[in-house]
Write an enzyme that holds these catalytic residues in place. Structure first.
Site, mmCIF file in Angstrom:
data_model
loop_
_atom_site.group_PDB
_atom_site.id
_atom_site.type_symbol
_atom_site.label_atom_id
_atom_site.label_comp_id
_atom_site.label_asym_id
_atom_site.label_seq_id
_atom_site.Cartn_x
_atom_site.Cartn_y
_atom_site.Cartn_z
ATOM 1 N N ASN A 12 0.870 -1.180 0.000
ATOM 2 C CA ASN A 12 0.000 0.000 0.000
ATOM 3 C C ASN A 12 0.906 1.227 0.000
ATOM 4 O O ASN A 12 1.500 1.548 1.025
ATOM 5 C CB ASN A 12 -0.898 -0.041 1.249
ATOM 6 C CG ASN A 12 -1.714 1.230 1.395
ATOM 7 O OD1 ASN A 12 -1.769 2.068 0.493
ATOM 8 N ND2 ASN A 12 -2.362 1.370 2.544
ATOM 9 N N TRP A 13 1.013 1.848 -1.167
ATOM 10 C CA TRP A 13 1.941 2.985 -1.277
ATOM 11 C C TRP A 13 1.394 4.247 -0.606
ATOM 12 O O TRP A 13 2.092 5.244 -0.494
ATOM 13 C CB TRP A 13 2.252 3.269 -2.759
ATOM 14 C CG TRP A 13 3.215 2.285 -3.366
ATOM 15 C CD1 TRP A 13 3.627 1.097 -2.843
ATOM 16 C CD2 TRP A 13 3.904 2.423 -4.623
ATOM 17 N NE1 TRP A 13 4.522 0.480 -3.687
ATOM 18 C CE2 TRP A 13 4.712 1.267 -4.792
ATOM 19 C CE3 TRP A 13 3.914 3.396 -5.629
ATOM 20 C CZ2 TRP A 13 5.523 1.072 -5.914
ATOM 21 C CZ3 TRP A 13 4.711 3.204 -6.747
ATOM 22 C CH2 TRP A 13 5.511 2.056 -6.884
ATOM 23 N N LYS A 14 0.108 4.219 -0.223
ATOM 24 C CA LYS A 14 -0.522 5.398 0.407
ATOM 25 C C LYS A 14 -0.301 6.617 -0.485
ATOM 26 O O LYS A 14 -0.284 6.477 -1.708
ATOM 27 C CB LYS A 14 -0.006 5.589 1.834
ATOM 28 C CG LYS A 14 -0.164 4.301 2.658
ATOM 29 C CD LYS A 14 0.107 4.472 4.126
ATOM 30 C CE LYS A 14 -0.060 3.133 4.834
ATOM 31 N NZ LYS A 14 0.125 3.222 6.283
ATOM 32 N N HIS A 98 -9.376 1.322 5.168
ATOM 33 C CA HIS A 98 -8.074 1.476 5.847
ATOM 34 C C HIS A 98 -8.266 2.414 7.043
ATOM 35 O O HIS A 98 -9.045 3.365 6.972
ATOM 36 C CB HIS A 98 -7.039 2.039 4.870
ATOM 37 C CG HIS A 98 -5.649 1.957 5.422
ATOM 38 N ND1 HIS A 98 -5.177 2.852 6.357
ATOM 39 C CD2 HIS A 98 -4.646 1.071 5.209
ATOM 40 C CE1 HIS A 98 -3.936 2.518 6.682
ATOM 41 N NE2 HIS A 98 -3.585 1.440 6.002
ATOM 42 N N GLU A 100 -6.567 4.734 8.101
ATOM 43 C CA GLU A 100 -6.311 6.153 7.804
ATOM 44 C C GLU A 100 -7.540 6.799 7.177
ATOM 45 O O GLU A 100 -7.803 7.983 7.388
ATOM 46 C CB GLU A 100 -5.073 6.277 6.910
ATOM 47 C CG GLU A 100 -3.797 6.014 7.720
ATOM 48 C CD GLU A 100 -2.641 5.441 6.926
ATOM 49 O OE1 GLU A 100 -2.661 5.482 5.684
ATOM 50 O OE2 GLU A 100 -1.701 4.920 7.574
ATOM 51 N N GLU A 168 -4.919 -4.780 10.775
ATOM 52 C CA GLU A 168 -3.849 -3.794 10.953
ATOM 53 C C GLU A 168 -4.094 -3.033 12.262
ATOM 54 O O GLU A 168 -4.905 -2.091 12.291
ATOM 55 C CB GLU A 168 -3.849 -2.790 9.799
ATOM 56 C CG GLU A 168 -3.617 -3.413 8.438
ATOM 57 C CD GLU A 168 -3.107 -2.384 7.426
ATOM 58 O OE1 GLU A 168 -2.021 -2.605 6.890
ATOM 59 O OE2 GLU A 168 -3.777 -1.360 7.195
ATOM 60 N N GLY A 174 3.205 2.238 10.814
ATOM 61 C CA GLY A 174 4.212 3.288 10.667
ATOM 62 C C GLY A 174 4.988 3.591 11.935
ATOM 63 O O GLY A 174 5.675 4.608 12.023
ATOM 64 N N SER A 213 3.881 -2.186 10.266
ATOM 65 C CA SER A 213 5.337 -2.291 10.480
ATOM 66 C C SER A 213 5.928 -3.634 10.064
ATOM 67 O O SER A 213 6.839 -4.148 10.721
ATOM 68 C CB SER A 213 5.695 -1.968 11.938
ATOM 69 O OG SER A 213 5.391 -0.611 12.222
ATOM 70 N N GLY A 234 3.026 -1.086 4.231
ATOM 71 C CA GLY A 234 3.049 0.334 3.893
ATOM 72 C C GLY A 234 4.453 0.773 3.514
ATOM 73 O O GLY A 234 4.937 0.520 2.412
ATOM 74 N N GLY A 235 5.139 1.425 4.454
ATOM 75 C CA GLY A 235 6.436 2.035 4.188
ATOM 76 C C GLY A 235 7.431 1.129 3.473
ATOM 77 O O GLY A 235 8.120 1.560 2.539
HETATM 78 P P1 13P Z 1 3.393 0.340 7.596
HETATM 79 O O1 13P Z 1 3.853 -0.944 6.959
HETATM 80 O O2 13P Z 1 4.105 1.549 7.075
HETATM 81 O O3 13P Z 1 3.348 0.232 9.083
HETATM 82 O O4 13P Z 1 1.853 0.551 7.113
HETATM 83 C C1 13P Z 1 0.952 -0.489 7.227
HETATM 84 C C2 13P Z 1 -0.282 -0.112 6.507
HETATM 85 O O5 13P Z 1 -1.010 0.757 6.928
HETATM 86 C C3 13P Z 1 -0.573 -0.823 5.244
HETATM 87 O O6 13P Z 1 -1.866 -0.584 4.810
#
Ligand code: 13P
Length: 251
Positions: A12-14, A98, A100, A168, A174, A213, A234-235
Site C-alpha cells: 500500500n503505497w498510500k 483502511h 487512515e 492492521e 508506521g 510495520s 506500507g512504508g
Molecule cells: P506500515 O507498513 O508503514 O506500518 O503501514 C501499514 C499499513 O497501513 C498498510 O496498509
C-alpha cells in the site's frame, strides 16, 4: 477443512510515489521473475500511478489495486474514483476501510461495507481493513473491536475470492512496533472463527493479511503465524529491496 489460501503480499503505497516510482515496481517484478515466490504480489499505488504501473507491469505477475473506491458506480462525486474505473485500469483488488480513511474521512463500517460491495460488483477483490487503536487495546477491547468491524464492514455475500481481510492494529502502523506472534495468532484465530461461522468453507479459505510495520527483518516470523495468509505493507513497500525482502518470506 479447506486448504490454507495462497498467501498475498500487498504493498500500500498510500500518498507516496511519483512517476519515477515505476522503477521500484519494475525492480520488484524483475526479482520475482528471477526468483519466483509462493505467494501473489500486489501493489496499490496512488490513483495517479495505476495506469503507468499497469504499463510497467504489463508482462509481470504483479497485480495492481486501488486504495479506495466510492460505493456508487459513477456520478456527481467530485474527487472520487469508482470500482469500475479501477477495474478498467486492470486492477484486481481495492483496499477499503483502511484505518487512515476511517480516521481522516470518518468512514463507518456501513460505508466500508458499501464500498466492498461496489468492488465485488466489478469483480474486484475487496481488501477490508480492520484493527484496534492503541486506546482500545489498552482497555482490553481488541477482540471486541475486531469482531464489531468484521460484522459491520464485510459484505453479506462475501466469498473467499471476493474478500480479503487485513488486520492492521492502528498503533502498529508506521511506528516500528508490532504485536507479538502470540498476539497476532490470537487475533487472526478469532477472525478465522468469525469468518468460518459466517461463511462456512469460504470463511476458511478467505485470506487474512497482517499489516503494521512489516519489514524484511520480521516478515518470516509474522508470516509463519497460524492464519496469517500474507501481509499488507506500507512504508516497506516503497523500496524494491525492502518489498522483495518481505516477499522473501515465501521463497
Ligand atoms: P506500515 O507498513 O508503514 O506500518 O503501514 C501499514 C499499513 O497501513 C498498510 O496498509
Amino acid at each position: 477443512m479447506a486448504d490454507a489460501p495462497r498467501p498475498l503480499v500487498a504493498g500500500n503505497w498510500k500518498m507516496n510515489g511519483l512517476l519515477a516510482g515505476r522503477e521500484e515496481a519494475r525492480l520488484v517484478a524483475e526479482r520475482i521473475a528471477a526468483r519466483p515466490a509462493a505467494c501473489d504480489v500486489l501493489i496499490c499505488p496512488p490513483f495517479t500511478l495505476i495506469a503507468p504501473l499497469a504499463k510497467t507491469l504489463d508482462k509481470s505477475a504483479i497485480l495492481r489495486g486501488g486504495q479506495d473506491c466510492h460505493p456508487a458506480q459513477s456520478g456527481a462525486h467530485t474527487g472520487n474514483v469508482s470500482a469500475e474505473m479501477l477495474s478498467d485500469l486492470t486492477c484486481s483488488h481495492v483496499i477499503v476501510g483502511h484505518s487512515e480513511r476511517r480516521a481522516d474521512h470518518g468512514e463507518s463500517d456501513v460505508l466500508v461495507r458499501a464500498k466492498a460491495e461496489a468492488a465485488i460488483s466489478q469483480s474486484l477483490t475487496a481488501i477490508v481493513c480492520i484493527g484496534e487503536t492503541e486506546a482500545e487495546r489498552d482497555r482490553g477491547e481488541t477482540l471486541d473491536v475486531v469482531k464489531r468491524q468484521l460484522a459491520g464492514s464485510v459484505p453479506y455475500a462475501a466469498t473467499a475470492a471476493s474478500v480479503t481481510i487485513a488486520y492492521e492494529p492502528v498503533w502498529a502502523i508506521g511506528t516500528g512496533r508490532t504485536p507479538t506472534p502470540d498476539d497476532v495468532a490470537e487475533v487472526h484465530g478469532v477472525i478465522r472463527n468469525e469468518l468460518a461461522s459466517r461463511f462456512g468453507q469460504d470463511g476458511h479459505g478467505m485470506r487474512i493479511l497482517y499489516g503494521g510495520s512489516v519489514k524484511p527483518a520480521n516478515a518470516s516470523e509474522l508470516m509463519s503465524v497460524a492464519n496469517v495468509d500474507g501481509a499488507l505493507v506500507g512504508g516497506a513497500s516503497l523500496k524494491a529491496d525492502d518489498f522483495d525482502g518481505i516477499i522473501e518470506a515465501y521463497r
